[in-house]
Design a protein around this motif. Structure first.
Motif, mmCIF file in Angstrom:
data_model
loop_
_atom_site.group_PDB
_atom_site.id
_atom_site.type_symbol
_atom_site.label_atom_id
_atom_site.label_comp_id
_atom_site.label_asym_id
_atom_site.label_seq_id
_atom_site.Cartn_x
_atom_site.Cartn_y
_atom_site.Cartn_z
ATOM 1 N N VAL A 609 0.839 -1.200 0.000
ATOM 2 C CA VAL A 609 0.000 0.000 0.000
ATOM 3 C C VAL A 609 0.874 1.250 0.000
ATOM 4 O O VAL A 609 0.643 2.196 -0.764
ATOM 5 C CB VAL A 609 -0.951 0.001 1.212
ATOM 6 C CG1 VAL A 609 -1.705 1.334 1.277
ATOM 7 C CG2 VAL A 609 -1.945 -1.152 1.110
ATOM 8 N N ASN A 610 1.899 1.282 0.840
ATOM 9 C CA ASN A 610 2.765 2.461 0.909
ATOM 10 C C ASN A 610 3.533 2.686 -0.383
ATOM 11 O O ASN A 610 3.776 3.828 -0.799
ATOM 12 C CB ASN A 610 3.715 2.353 2.096
ATOM 13 C CG ASN A 610 3.042 2.753 3.398
ATOM 14 O OD1 ASN A 610 2.478 3.831 3.514
ATOM 15 N ND2 ASN A 610 3.089 1.871 4.386
ATOM 16 N N GLU A 611 3.911 1.599 -1.053
ATOM 17 C CA GLU A 611 4.582 1.755 -2.344
ATOM 18 C C GLU A 611 3.658 2.451 -3.348
ATOM 19 O O GLU A 611 4.093 3.320 -4.118
ATOM 20 C CB GLU A 611 4.994 0.378 -2.879
ATOM 21 C CG GLU A 611 6.200 -0.219 -2.159
ATOM 22 C CD GLU A 611 6.479 -1.648 -2.598
ATOM 23 O OE1 GLU A 611 5.650 -2.221 -3.354
ATOM 24 O OE2 GLU A 611 7.517 -2.213 -2.173
ATOM 25 N N LYS A 612 2.370 2.079 -3.336
ATOM 26 C CA LYS A 612 1.420 2.717 -4.249
ATOM 27 C C LYS A 612 1.184 4.182 -3.859
ATOM 28 O O LYS A 612 0.943 5.030 -4.722
ATOM 29 C CB LYS A 612 0.098 1.942 -4.271
ATOM 30 C CG LYS A 612 0.231 0.510 -4.772
ATOM 31 C CD LYS A 612 0.894 0.457 -6.147
ATOM 32 C CE LYS A 612 1.183 -0.966 -6.595
ATOM 33 N NZ LYS A 612 1.910 -1.007 -7.887
ATOM 34 N N VAL A 613 1.250 4.470 -2.562
ATOM 35 C CA VAL A 613 1.136 5.862 -2.113
ATOM 36 C C VAL A 613 2.307 6.672 -2.652
ATOM 37 O O VAL A 613 2.142 7.767 -3.201
ATOM 38 C CB VAL A 613 1.090 5.925 -0.570
ATOM 39 C CG1 VAL A 613 1.239 7.370 -0.094
ATOM 40 C CG2 VAL A 613 -0.216 5.329 -0.053
ATOM 41 N N PHE A 614 3.522 6.127 -2.520
ATOM 42 C CA PHE A 614 4.730 6.845 -2.951
ATOM 43 C C PHE A 614 4.787 7.024 -4.463
ATOM 44 O O PHE A 614 5.423 7.947 -4.966
ATOM 45 C CB PHE A 614 5.980 6.107 -2.475
ATOM 46 C CG PHE A 614 6.076 5.999 -0.981
ATOM 47 C CD1 PHE A 614 5.536 6.981 -0.161
ATOM 48 C CD2 PHE A 614 6.702 4.911 -0.389
ATOM 49 C CE1 PHE A 614 5.618 6.884 1.213
ATOM 50 C CE2 PHE A 614 6.780 4.807 0.988
ATOM 51 C CZ PHE A 614 6.246 5.799 1.797
ATOM 52 N N GLU A 615 4.098 6.153 -5.201
ATOM 53 C CA GLU A 615 4.094 6.281 -6.657
ATOM 54 C C GLU A 615 3.229 7.443 -7.138
ATOM 55 O O GLU A 615 3.265 7.799 -8.324
ATOM 56 C CB GLU A 615 3.588 4.983 -7.289
ATOM 57 C CG GLU A 615 4.575 3.828 -7.184
ATOM 58 C CD GLU A 615 4.007 2.534 -7.739
ATOM 59 O OE1 GLU A 615 3.016 2.601 -8.518
ATOM 60 O OE2 GLU A 615 4.516 1.454 -7.408
ATOM 61 N N ALA A 616 2.422 8.044 -6.237
ATOM 62 C CA ALA A 616 1.576 9.199 -6.584
ATOM 63 C C ALA A 616 0.707 8.901 -7.806
ATOM 64 O O ALA A 616 0.686 9.643 -8.789
ATOM 65 C CB ALA A 616 2.422 10.448 -6.820
ATOM 66 N N ILE A 617 -0.039 7.807 -7.744
ATOM 67 C CA ILE A 617 -0.876 7.384 -8.863
ATOM 68 C C ILE A 617 -2.128 8.262 -8.922
ATOM 69 O O ILE A 617 -2.805 8.448 -7.908
ATOM 70 C CB ILE A 617 -1.294 5.908 -8.692
ATOM 71 C CG1 ILE A 617 -0.053 5.014 -8.517
ATOM 72 C CG2 ILE A 617 -2.146 5.446 -9.857
ATOM 73 C CD1 ILE A 617 -0.390 3.590 -8.132
ATOM 74 N N PRO A 618 -2.488 8.794 -10.091
ATOM 75 C CA PRO A 618 -3.721 9.583 -10.202
ATOM 76 C C PRO A 618 -4.949 8.719 -9.908
ATOM 77 O O PRO A 618 -5.001 7.543 -10.277
ATOM 78 C CB PRO A 618 -3.718 10.050 -11.661
ATOM 79 C CG PRO A 618 -2.291 9.934 -12.097
ATOM 80 C CD PRO A 618 -1.718 8.778 -11.349
ATOM 81 N N VAL A 619 -5.936 9.319 -9.230
ATOM 82 C CA VAL A 619 -7.199 8.642 -8.938
ATOM 83 C C VAL A 619 -8.271 9.256 -9.829
ATOM 84 O O VAL A 619 -8.515 10.465 -9.775
ATOM 85 C CB VAL A 619 -7.586 8.794 -7.455
ATOM 86 C CG1 VAL A 619 -8.927 8.112 -7.183
ATOM 87 C CG2 VAL A 619 -6.489 8.216 -6.553
ATOM 88 N N ARG A 620 -8.887 8.429 -10.655
ATOM 89 C CA ARG A 620 -9.865 8.925 -11.633
ATOM 90 C C ARG A 620 -11.235 8.343 -11.323
ATOM 91 O O ARG A 620 -11.355 7.157 -10.976
ATOM 92 C CB ARG A 620 -9.441 8.519 -13.050
ATOM 93 C CG ARG A 620 -10.279 9.139 -14.155
ATOM 94 C CD ARG A 620 -9.620 8.911 -15.496
ATOM 95 N NE ARG A 620 -9.766 7.536 -15.961
ATOM 96 C CZ ARG A 620 -10.673 7.137 -16.871
ATOM 97 N NH1 ARG A 620 -11.510 8.025 -17.391
ATOM 98 N NH2 ARG A 620 -10.717 5.884 -17.261
ATOM 99 N N THR A 621 -12.284 9.138 -11.389
ATOM 100 C CA THR A 621 -13.654 8.665 -11.198
ATOM 101 C C THR A 621 -14.486 9.016 -12.419
ATOM 102 O O THR A 621 -14.303 10.071 -13.034
ATOM 103 C CB THR A 621 -14.303 9.295 -9.952
ATOM 104 O OG1 THR A 621 -14.395 10.701 -10.135
ATOM 105 C CG2 THR A 621 -13.490 9.010 -8.700
ATOM 106 N N PHE A 622 -15.409 8.113 -12.775
ATOM 107 C CA PHE A 622 -16.300 8.378 -13.904
ATOM 108 C C PHE A 622 -17.532 7.503 -13.779
ATOM 109 O O PHE A 622 -17.534 6.480 -13.086
ATOM 110 C CB PHE A 622 -15.600 8.118 -15.241
ATOM 111 C CG PHE A 622 -15.026 6.736 -15.387
ATOM 112 C CD1 PHE A 622 -15.768 5.708 -15.957
ATOM 113 C CD2 PHE A 622 -13.729 6.459 -14.962
ATOM 114 C CE1 PHE A 622 -15.237 4.437 -16.092
ATOM 115 C CE2 PHE A 622 -13.184 5.186 -15.092
ATOM 116 C CZ PHE A 622 -13.942 4.174 -15.662
ATOM 117 N N VAL A 623 -18.598 7.917 -14.426
ATOM 118 C CA VAL A 623 -19.865 7.186 -14.425
ATOM 119 C C VAL A 623 -20.019 6.482 -15.763
ATOM 120 O O VAL A 623 -19.756 7.061 -16.824
ATOM 121 C CB VAL A 623 -21.053 8.133 -14.170
ATOM 122 C CG1 VAL A 623 -22.374 7.376 -14.270
ATOM 123 C CG2 VAL A 623 -20.918 8.795 -12.805
#
Length: 848
Positions: A609-623
């Protein structure tokens, strides 16, 4: 076959036939199911799948569901102890189909399991089917009849029944015709009625009920078709074990053995001594199980709702224990846990709480029982117990009316219960404005036809200029208010409601928003007026969400998505979400997994989980349409309501889930992710609690300070170790270092005021403190010389014993010991320095 073996055999049988194994639900129904106080059937957690308001995790599932029928219309309490088969608490094994297969396949599976796996004799099996109902406009279930004939049951053993073969979990909701399997236990259990058959007496034991769930029962006895034809079955574990093990009652099976034996031993009264003892043993066994499970789920004895049922069960058990001279009922849960703790680990986790709560209730009720029984016994001479007498028993002496009814029935004494109820209704002070259900009902008056719907804009805004479009009257300091647009998130999908305030246009006042109630896509605010006049429609306000609460909440919510995928990465794809709670201070995530995480697994999950946090991955939402979401591989989670259009939360290519909650823009905003705990919440389900953002930093900072404190303590201990020891044999006057090489590998010193054992201990301290490979110490005291050679175990080519045997003659003596620690003694005090010099030369040469 044992009880544990049957549980596993059933689930494995249906798994092999394409069913997903799903954990049983809590005894407390889901929030959207208020039809019963407790889970009374295995199908209740699956109602949304039958109605298709949610997508199931699989179209075929199998589960083991604990059930409790002890409140409302579904109440077996009065029968417990009187019959061989009734329990208030029981386990239901069930296989379910959500539009995948129907009557024929359900019958085939059930028949194969019962006759092949359980190996019951086909000639002893009967089937019942629904005879039809003209009110509901249903015909005789000919499909089920033909299915049973096809598998081999002759027509004379297929019985048509009425309401018993139409199943429903509540007054309304999913329902359908059903078909039951009965086992003929033999003539010895017959009631004597020539017309006796399934459903009449204990000769015929119902073990399996196949419900063909295809209707939605609506008010007015209106049957609407469900979106699919479904199957909901229940194999009663206790009753089936009674048949499999050939015993007289469910309480004689191995699933009750430890409990029943304990009651007999502790009371000193045999189970079969009398009707009174038989009933007492059975009630104690059943209620002991029920109370243990309820308390483990957080239900404590009280005077209302589920707590009242818990109290009633416990007090009935206390009374029955007194009847057979059993004291210390608080010890019973430990036996229940020993009997059932392997299948339900949450019992072990809450063992201390269960015992504490039972003990407190036992102590309190024992006094009430003693006083009330004296008054009740005084009423024995009356022809009947009047409403006034019953009211006095309850209101003055705290004696449970249900217990009074049971005891009065035992001695054939009528009791005016209707009159009692009227007196109690007059006596009670009912708070019409309190309670969660009352709040929901009042707020619901602002929702529906004729009321404008609030537009939720909280995904993109946390403050908005808007207007009040509807409002209820003030109730004390609070008011129910609807806004034209609202940035406030209403609790759903595990995420808590936002908090914030309304700033009235043209005023300095701020009215706190204490809660947000969700009604489908609509919402109602609970506003604290705090002395302000009630808000009227068309009032302009600025609605503001507390960012200090919203930000950590959405950080925690996004973290649950990362955690879900990390668990699947580390443990396997069998992991599925089984519930969550997302708050500002922490997150809770429940998931399907059979065993405790190892320290290595827990560390790996946290690291991923922390590795994914450090990667600063964009969070996208859509319908998107739900079919498109399925193509994207989006996970369909428990606790979410899915329609034709769904909201997808996508975290790069790592996680894709359907979710209506609020989320951060990038995983970097989550901050440090720290797991606080991991434990069991039921058979096949685990729970992780964790923190992120500021709370995560606080936890890590606290751990850092603790580590610094430990290091400081270690350094202090090292300094103390360098000081001369005051105890007998330790060096007191000092140490004269004669030689120490620059690399600190060899240390030679003369020590004053030490004997053999003190010198030996001091040599260990010196070697560790100086990080030396070899230490030679000598001490002269009262005409005697002691010498020690202490070697690091890495010096495998050296032998401390051989060295002291060379040095011993120099001081006029000899020595011995072991390869890494040896000592010599002599009387030549004047040769101490010569011996130390010889030891130094020997060791320096060897080490170099």
């Amino acid at each position: 076959m044992t009880t544990n073996e049957l549980r596993e055999a059933f689930q494995r049988f249906y798994e092999e036939r394409g069913h997903l194994r799903v954990p049983g639900h809590s005894l407390i129904p889901p929030p959207d199911d208020q039809t019963t106080l407790f889970i009374i059937a295995g199908m209740q957690q699956f109602k949304p799948y039958f109605l298709r308001t949610k997508e199931p995790p699989s179209n075929r599932v199998v589960s083991v569901q604990p059930c409790l029928r002890a409140g409302g219309k579904e109440n077996d309490l009065d029968e417990v102890g009187r019959t061989d088969r009734h329990c208030s608490f029981f386990e239901m094994l069930g296989n379910f189909s959500f539009g995948d297969y129907f009557k024929d396949e359900a019958v085939d599976y059930a028949w194969e399991f019962v006759t092949k796996v359980m190996a019951l004799e086909p000639d002893r099996l009967w089937a019942t089917v629904h005879e039809g109902d003209p009110v509901l406009e249903l015909d005789e279930d000919t499909v089920a009849i033909e299915a049973w004939k096809r598998v081999g049951i002759p027509i004379e053993r297929i019985v048509r029944l009425g309401k018993d073969n139409f199943w429903q979990a509540g007054e309304t909701g999913p329902c359908g015709q059903c078909s039951e399997i009965f086992y003929d236990r033999g003539e010895e259990y017959a009631c004597g009625d020539p017309a006796c058959g399934p459903g009449h007496c204990d000769r015929y034991m119902e073990i399996y009920n196949l419900v063909f769930m295809e209707f939605d029962l609506q008010p007015g006895n209106v049957l609407a078709r469900l979106p699919n034809q479904n199957v909901d079955t229940g194999l009663g574990l206790e009753r089936t074990m009674c048949v499999l093990q050939g015993v007289d009652s469910v309480f004689d099976t191995d699933g009750f053995r430890l409990i029943m034996d304990w009651v007999a031993t502790e009371s000193g009264v045999p189970y079969e001594e009398s009707d009174i003892s038989r009933r007492a043993h059975r009630v104690l066994a059943d209620h002991g199980r029920a109370v243990s499970f309820l308390i483990a789920e957080g239900v404590e004895p009280s005077n209302e709702g589920r707590g009242y049922i818990c109290r009633r069960l416990l007090r009935r058990a206390i009374y029955q224990a007194k009847r057979i001279g059993l004291d210390g009922l608080h010890r019973l849960p430990a036996i229940v846990i020993e009997q059932m703790g392997d299948a339900y680990p949450q019992l072990r986790e809450h063992a201390a709480d269960i015992e504490r709560i039972v003990r407190a209730e036992e102590e309190k009720f024992s006094e009430t029982l003693a006083r009330g029984m004296k008054v009740f016994d005084d009423l024995a001479g009356k022809e009947a117990i009047s409403a006034e007498d019953a009211f006095a028993l309850v209101a003055t002496y705290g004696f449970p009316i249900e217990l009074a009814q049971e005891l009065a029935e035992e001695r054939g004494q009528p009791i005016d219960i209707d009159g009692f109820n009227e007196l109690m209704e007059e006596h009670r002070e009912i708070s019409r404005g309190g309670g969660e259900s009352s709040t929901q009902q009042t707020a619901a008056q602002l929702v529906g036809p004729g009321h404008p719907e609030t537009e939720f804009v909280g995904y993109s805004k946390t403050r908005v200029l808007t207007a009040v479009v509807d409002a209820g009257p003030a109730e004390g300091t609070r008011q129910f208010v609807k806004l034209e647009q609202s940035p406030f998130y209403a609790a759903s999908g595990g995420q808590v409601s936002d908090h914030g305030y309304l700033a009235v246009e043209g005023e300095d006042s701020r009215l706190d928003v204490a809660d947000v109630l969700k009604f489908g896509d609509d919402q109602v605010l609970v506003v604290d007026l705090a002395g302000h006049a009630p808000l009227a429609p068309n009032t302009r306000v600025e609605a503001v969400v507390n960012w200090s609460d919203r930000f950590p909440t959405q950080a925690n919510h996004t973290a649950t998505h990362l955690l879900h995928q990390a668990l699947r990465d580390v443990l396997g794809d069998h992991v599925k979400q089984a519930g969550s709670a997302v708050r500002p201070d922490k997150l809770r995530f429940d998931f399907t997994h059979e065993k405790q995480l190892t320290p290595e697994e827990r560390e790996r999950v946290e690291r991923v989980v922390n590795e994914k946090v450090f990667e600063a991955i964009p969070v996208r939402t859509f319908v998107t349409p739900i079919e498109e979401a399925r193509k994207l591989g989006a996970m369909m989670l428990f606790g979410e309501k899915y329609g034709a259009e769904v909201r997808v939360v996508e975290i790069g290519d790592y996680s894709t889930e359907l979710c209506g909650g609020t989320h951060v823009r990038s995983t970097a905003e989550i901050g440090p992710f720290v797991i606080l705990s991991e434990g069991s919440v039921g058979s096949g389900a685990r729970r992780i609690e964790a923190v992120t953002a500021g709370e995560g930093w606080t936890v890590l900072e606290g751990r850092s300070k603790e580590l610094e404190a430990v290091r400081a303590e270690v350094e202090q201990l090292k300094r103390e170790a360098k000081k001369p020891k005051a105890q007998a044999g330790a060096p007191e006057a000092g140490v004269e270092i004669l030689w120490q090489d620059k690399q600190g590998r060899v240390f030679v010193a003369e020590v004053t005021g030490a004997n053999g054992s003190g010198l030996r201990d001091f040599s260990d301290q010196v070697r560790q403190r100086e990080d030396a490979l070899a230490v030679v110490l000598a001490s002269a005291d009262d005409g005697k010389v002691a010498l020690v050679v202490n070697l690091d175990k890495s010096l495998t080519e050296l032998d401390a014993v051989a060295i002291v045997r060379e040095l011993g003659p120099i001081i006029g003596g000899g020595g011995g010991g072991r390869p890494t620690l040896a000592e010599a003694g002599g009387k030549n005090v004047g040769a101490v320095r010569d011996a130390l010099a010889a030891g130094r030369d020997k060791l320096v040469a060897a080490v170099n």
